[in-house]
Design an enzyme around this catalytic site. Structure first.
Site, short mmCIF file in Angstrom:
data_model
loop_
_atom_site.label_atom_id
_atom_site.label_comp_id
_atom_site.label_asym_id
_atom_site.label_seq_id
_atom_site.Cartn_x
_atom_site.Cartn_y
_atom_site.Cartn_z
N GLY A 157 0.82 -1.21 0.00
CA GLY A 157 0.00 0.00 0.00
C GLY A 157 0.85 1.25 0.00
N GLY A 197 2.62 4.90 1.30
CA GLY A 197 3.45 5.26 2.45
C GLY A 197 2.71 5.93 3.59
N PRO A 198 1.96 7.02 3.32
CA PRO A 198 1.37 7.75 4.44
C PRO A 198 0.37 6.93 5.26
CG PRO A 198 1.43 9.10 2.47
CD PRO A 198 1.82 7.72 2.05
N VAL A 233 -0.10 2.87 5.10
CA VAL A 233 0.44 1.60 5.62
C VAL A 233 1.88 1.77 6.15
CG1 VAL A 233 1.20 0.68 3.39
CG2 VAL A 233 0.57 -0.88 5.17
N GLY A 234 2.68 2.57 5.44
CA GLY A 234 4.07 2.79 5.90
C GLY A 234 4.08 3.44 7.27
N GLU A 247 18.44 5.01 4.98
CA GLU A 247 19.29 5.10 3.77
C GLU A 247 18.56 6.03 2.81
OE1 GLU A 247 22.19 3.88 3.56
OE2 GLU A 247 22.28 2.23 4.99
N GLU A 257 18.30 16.24 -5.81
CA GLU A 257 18.38 14.90 -6.38
C GLU A 257 17.36 14.79 -7.53
OE1 GLU A 257 16.85 11.53 -4.11
OE2 GLU A 257 18.62 10.39 -4.69
P1 NAD Z 1 10.03 7.53 -1.01
O1 NAD Z 1 10.71 8.12 0.17
O2 NAD Z 1 8.98 8.29 -1.68
O3 NAD Z 1 9.38 6.11 -0.62
C1 NAD Z 1 10.14 5.06 -0.06
C2 NAD Z 1 9.19 4.12 0.67
O4 NAD Z 1 8.64 4.81 1.79
C3 NAD Z 1 8.01 3.66 -0.16
O5 NAD Z 1 7.70 2.32 0.15
C4 NAD Z 1 6.89 4.59 0.29
O6 NAD Z 1 5.60 4.07 0.09
C5 NAD Z 1 7.22 4.72 1.77
N1 NAD Z 1 6.68 5.91 2.44
C6 NAD Z 1 6.31 7.09 1.90
N2 NAD Z 1 5.84 7.92 2.86
C7 NAD Z 1 5.94 7.26 4.02
C8 NAD Z 1 5.64 7.58 5.37
N3 NAD Z 1 5.13 8.76 5.73
N4 NAD Z 1 5.88 6.65 6.34
C9 NAD Z 1 6.42 5.46 6.01
N5 NAD Z 1 6.71 5.08 4.75
C10 NAD Z 1 6.49 5.97 3.77
O7 NAD Z 1 11.22 7.13 -2.01
P2 NAD Z 1 11.09 6.51 -3.47
O8 NAD Z 1 10.61 7.58 -4.39
O9 NAD Z 1 10.34 5.22 -3.39
O10 NAD Z 1 12.60 6.14 -3.79
C11 NAD Z 1 13.53 7.04 -4.28
C12 NAD Z 1 14.39 7.61 -3.18
O11 NAD Z 1 15.05 6.54 -2.47
C13 NAD Z 1 15.52 8.50 -3.70
O12 NAD Z 1 15.63 9.62 -2.87
C14 NAD Z 1 16.75 7.61 -3.56
O13 NAD Z 1 17.96 8.30 -3.46
C15 NAD Z 1 16.43 6.86 -2.31
N6 NAD Z 1 17.23 5.65 -2.24
C16 NAD Z 1 18.26 5.61 -1.33
C17 NAD Z 1 19.06 4.48 -1.27
C18 NAD Z 1 20.21 4.38 -0.30
O14 NAD Z 1 20.73 3.29 -0.10
N7 NAD Z 1 20.64 5.48 0.32
C19 NAD Z 1 18.82 3.38 -2.13
C20 NAD Z 1 17.77 3.49 -3.03
C21 NAD Z 1 16.97 4.62 -3.08
#
Ligand code: NAD
Length: 486
Positions: free
Chosen positions: A206, A208-209, A211-212, A250, A388
């Site tokens: 699901g 992020g806001p 289920v996450g 990360e 980024e």
């Molecule tokens: P995102 O932060 O939008 O989402 C990541 C995950 O978090 C998803 O599963 C999302 O549904 C969930 N999420 C969103 N809001 C949330 C909340 N409030 N509470 C809990 N979970 C929530 O990132 P993205 O767009 O999926 O991925 C791209 C980003 O990830 C880029 O910034 C990239 O640099 C980073 N990334 C970092 C690494 C690393 O190792 N440092 C590796 C891969 C990707």
């Protein structure tokens, strides 16, 4: 019209249908290819309870048995390599050959590596005090871990969390990105087939806001491993603060390549092309700012642009294509928006978006494709050099001295990784040590070993992952003090 596949959640070892769904698009066609559960607090509660129950036995299961199951999981993923690679590509847009060579291969390696690692005791410490006492430390798994992963390397990154967590004796509730949940479902099938006890791994799909956030706020989940954007990492840090949870974050990157004029360009250029455009530039470790010493700047740009123009972009199932589609329509709009900004700022868009046409087969006409783009004549304070972009857009700028290159490379809020290119070993050591990042590659890119710590500095993250660091993360250390003389 064929009915679309609906993914079920995986809770307590059972596939459980969710009554609400969200559409998941195939980025290469622009069509919905899957319905993903739109889970909420109720499903998270069930998953956490299942993980809590499973923890009682799993935390006591001998490492040898945990390792056997993890090796079995790797073997079963390997046996379904084509199916996993095709699913990963349909979800995320990457070429199938890349999914096979990198994502699925690494998923198997993650399980095998941590299966082996837990068979080797990590040393604990012992101290004999001068007060007639022996102190020693012991380790135990923490409990239920919440694992939240992004869409760019879906199964690679999720398995990099699951393997050390269950290896260390924790049980887990996972939430993959809502855009790329299919390989997580295949992994759940594999786990069931391998005989992993019910509740050790749970998948709740699901957004992020809802289920996450339900996972990160759950009081019975004391430990969260998150990979994703810096913005969401900040949100997780703030909402978990009242609970004092253990966090691994990360996060994003804005990675520099620093190329000195003594470099071997024949080796450097192809590697920098890979580091800029692999996986459509959708890798946190992508190089998006290339600083080139002025003596070779003109030649570097000319040859880099020529190689970029030769890159083939198109149908991810065609193995001759180097790049596939970006993950979503919204993301494509965001990334191409940066190229439009470059034009408004008077930068030079040397090749790529808006310069060369895409030649796509009919089935990909509505997919989210763009050509790899190279930008020059950009200032360090531009959003292009500070934010980024997370797509196939790279900026190349000249520099004069080593000190200047280091200062400008460090001049961003992020600190994930960097590459240094020089034939002078003194230069490479000095610059590598002066860069404020978690990983520096010298004369190479993405050469990684799971034995080494991985993570970001500054706003690129908190904590380290890798052999010792990951197993440390999922375990609690206790000090025992035994007085043996009066
Ligand atoms: P995102 O932060 O939008 O989402 C990541 C995950 O978090 C998803 O599963 C999302 O549904 C969930 N999420 C969103 N809001 C949330 C909340 N409030 N509470 C809990 N979970 C929530 O990132 P993205 O767009 O999926 O991925 C791209 C980003 O990830 C880029 O910034 C990239 O640099 C980073 N990334 C970092 C690494 C690393 O190792 N440092 C590796 C891969 C990707």
């Amino acid at each position: 019209m064929a009915t679309l596949q609906e993914l079920p959640n995986f809770i307590g070892g059972e596939f459980v249908r969710c009554s609400r769904h969200i559409d998941s698009y195939n980025p290469a066609t622009g069509k919905v290819h899957l319905k993903v559960p739109d889970s909420g607090e109720e499903e998270v509660e069930q998953a956490v309870q299942a993980a809590k129950e499973a923890f009682k036995e799993w935390s006591k299961t001998p490492p040898r048995e945990r390792a056997r199951l993890m090796n079995k999981i790797a073997e079963l993923v390997d046996s379904r390599l084509d199916e996993f690679a095709s699913a990963e590509s349909r979800d995320q847009g990457k070429p199938v050959w890349l999914a096979k060579a990198v994502d699925i291969d690494r998923c198997c390696h993650n399980f095998r590596f941590f299966a082996s690692a837990i068979m080797h005791t990590i040393e604990t410490s012992t101290v004999q005090t001068d007060k007639g006492a022996t102190n020693y430390t012991c380790r135990s798994p923490i409990g239920v871990a919440g694992l939240i992963s992004p869409w760019n390397l879906p199964i690679y990154l999720l398995s990099f969390k699951i393997a050390p967590a269950i290896g260390a004796g924790c049980t887990v509730v996972c939430k993959p990105s809502e855009m790329t949940s299919l390989t997580a479902h295949l992994l759940a099938e594999v786990m069931k087939e391998a005989g992993l006890p019910p509740g050790v791994v749970n998948m709740v799909y699901g957004v992020g806001p809802t289920v996450g956030e339900a996972i990160v706020k759950h009081p019975l989940v004391p430990i969260i491993s998150f990979t994703g954007s810096t913005l969401v990492g900040q949100r997780i840090q703030s909402v978990t603060a009242p609970y004092i949870k253990r966090l691994s974050l990360e996060l994003g990157g804005k990675n520099a390549g620093v190329v000195f004029d003594d470099v071997n360009l024949d080796k450097c250029l192809p590697a920098m092309i890979r580091s800029s455009f692999t996986n459509q530039g959708e890798i946190c470790l992508t190089t998006s700012r290339i600083f080139v010493q002025e003596g070779i700047y003109e030649e570097f740009v000319k040859r880099f642009v020529k190689l970029t123009k030769q890159m083939t972009v198109g149908d991810p199932t065609d193995s001759t294509n180097k790049m596939g589609a970006l993950v979503s329509k919204e993301h494509l709009t965001k990334v191409t928006g940066y190229v439009d900004l470059a034009r408004r700022e008077g930068c030079n868009v040397q090749c790529g978006h808006g310069v060369e046409e895409l030649a796509l087969p009919e089935r990909n006409k509505n997919g989210y494709f763009m050509r790899p783009t190279v930008i020059t004549d950009v200032t360090d304070d531009s959003k292009l050099m500070q934010e980024e972009v997370f797509g196939p857009v790279t900026c190349i700028v000249p520099f004069k001295t080593e000190e200047e290159a280091v200062e400008r490379a460090n001049n961003v809020k992020y600190g994930l990784c960097a590459c240094v290119w020089s034939e002078n070993s003194g230069t490479t050591h000095r610059v590598a040590q002066a860069l404020d990042v978690g990983t520096v590659w010298v004369n190479c890119w993405l050469v990684r070993d799971l034995n080494m710590p991985f993570g970001g500095a500054k706003k690129s993250g908190v904590g380290r992952e890798g052999f010792k660091d990951s197993l440390d993360f999922y375990t609690e250390v206790k000090t025992v003090c035994i007085k043996h003389t009066d």
